[in-house]
Design an enzyme around this catalytic site. Sequence first.
Site, mmCIF file in Angstrom:
data_model
loop_
_atom_site.group_PDB
_atom_site.id
_atom_site.type_symbol
_atom_site.label_atom_id
_atom_site.label_comp_id
_atom_site.label_asym_id
_atom_site.label_seq_id
_atom_site.Cartn_x
_atom_site.Cartn_y
_atom_site.Cartn_z
ATOM 1 N N GLU A 90 28.837 37.306 35.799
ATOM 2 C CA GLU A 90 27.989 38.373 35.268
ATOM 3 C C GLU A 90 27.259 37.924 34.008
ATOM 4 O O GLU A 90 27.580 36.891 33.420
ATOM 5 C CB GLU A 90 28.836 39.602 34.963
ATOM 6 N N LYS B 137 40.086 47.002 31.001
ATOM 7 C CA LYS B 137 40.287 47.032 29.549
ATOM 8 C C LYS B 137 41.284 48.124 29.190
ATOM 9 O O LYS B 137 41.209 49.240 29.687
ATOM 10 C CB LYS B 137 38.957 47.253 28.837
#
Length: 310
Positions: free
Chosen positions: A30, A164
């Site tokens: 990415e 996360k």
Amino acid sequence: MNHDIAGRFIDIAPNVQSALASGEAVVALESTIITHGMPHPQNIATAREVEAVVRENGAVPATIAIIEGRIKIGLSDAELDWLGTAKDVMKLSRADLPYAVASGRHGATTVAATMICAHLAGIRVFATGGIGGVHQGVETSMDISADLDELARTPVAVVCAGAKAILDLPRTLEYLETRGVPVVGYGTDRFPAFWSRTSELPVPLRLDTPEAIADLIRTKEALGLDGGVLVANPVPSADEIPASEMSAFIDAAIAEAKTRGVSGKAVTPFLLSTLFERTGGRSLATNIALVKNNAALAARLAASLARSQG
């Protein structure tokens, strides 16, 4: 790969095109981590190091971004340098991707958008840091990352260090189960929590080799089941911030965000920058280490899939 789409919208770097044409291993990467995830110059240095790790482990890296409305599958050195300091770069998910292409904008791809572009190019494996997920307070905000639905619909294997830990991890796993996404713990029985090797959550599936994960992907495809596979790869123990330590930092950062009235899309960047300050930079060092670790596993997985095609 749909060649009509490729010709109209996509530019594939020559080395990536050659690898795909000959059935070699390719790993998508990415670009949001470059434009929105890390400060300059660590962003460019990390991007180059991650590409090098992919090569060292037997695959060709293909960093994905949108430049002047063109979907770039693999960036040149000049493009990567430019992206590291570029202004007015959109953060693209599924909803924004066609707009950026149609209007000739620059864009960095999130997990969801990278999966879409990788699939359009015929790339089956993608390495990232951590996926998006269900946010804290979802009962009132309905804030759920588009990454989760993308995993349910687009057949790309995503290697990450979990989600996360600022997110609602139990609900994130529950949502992935509802959408039928296999979640594989690589060599672990516990779901990794990004900066930390483990959370209190059991991982739904455990596999211990890239070959076993490749077998799962091939079988899933043969059964005609849509969507991707999420591979949760714990950060190396030498680089982690243990969950017991990290939770206190996260609680303090969330409390500060509420005090300052930070909301919506501003929450995650605020929390990450606050954690960087509160951990004395350790959170960023851990982030860099886990991305490299994921890139290595993704390359080995892509190589195993490529061998099975030969």
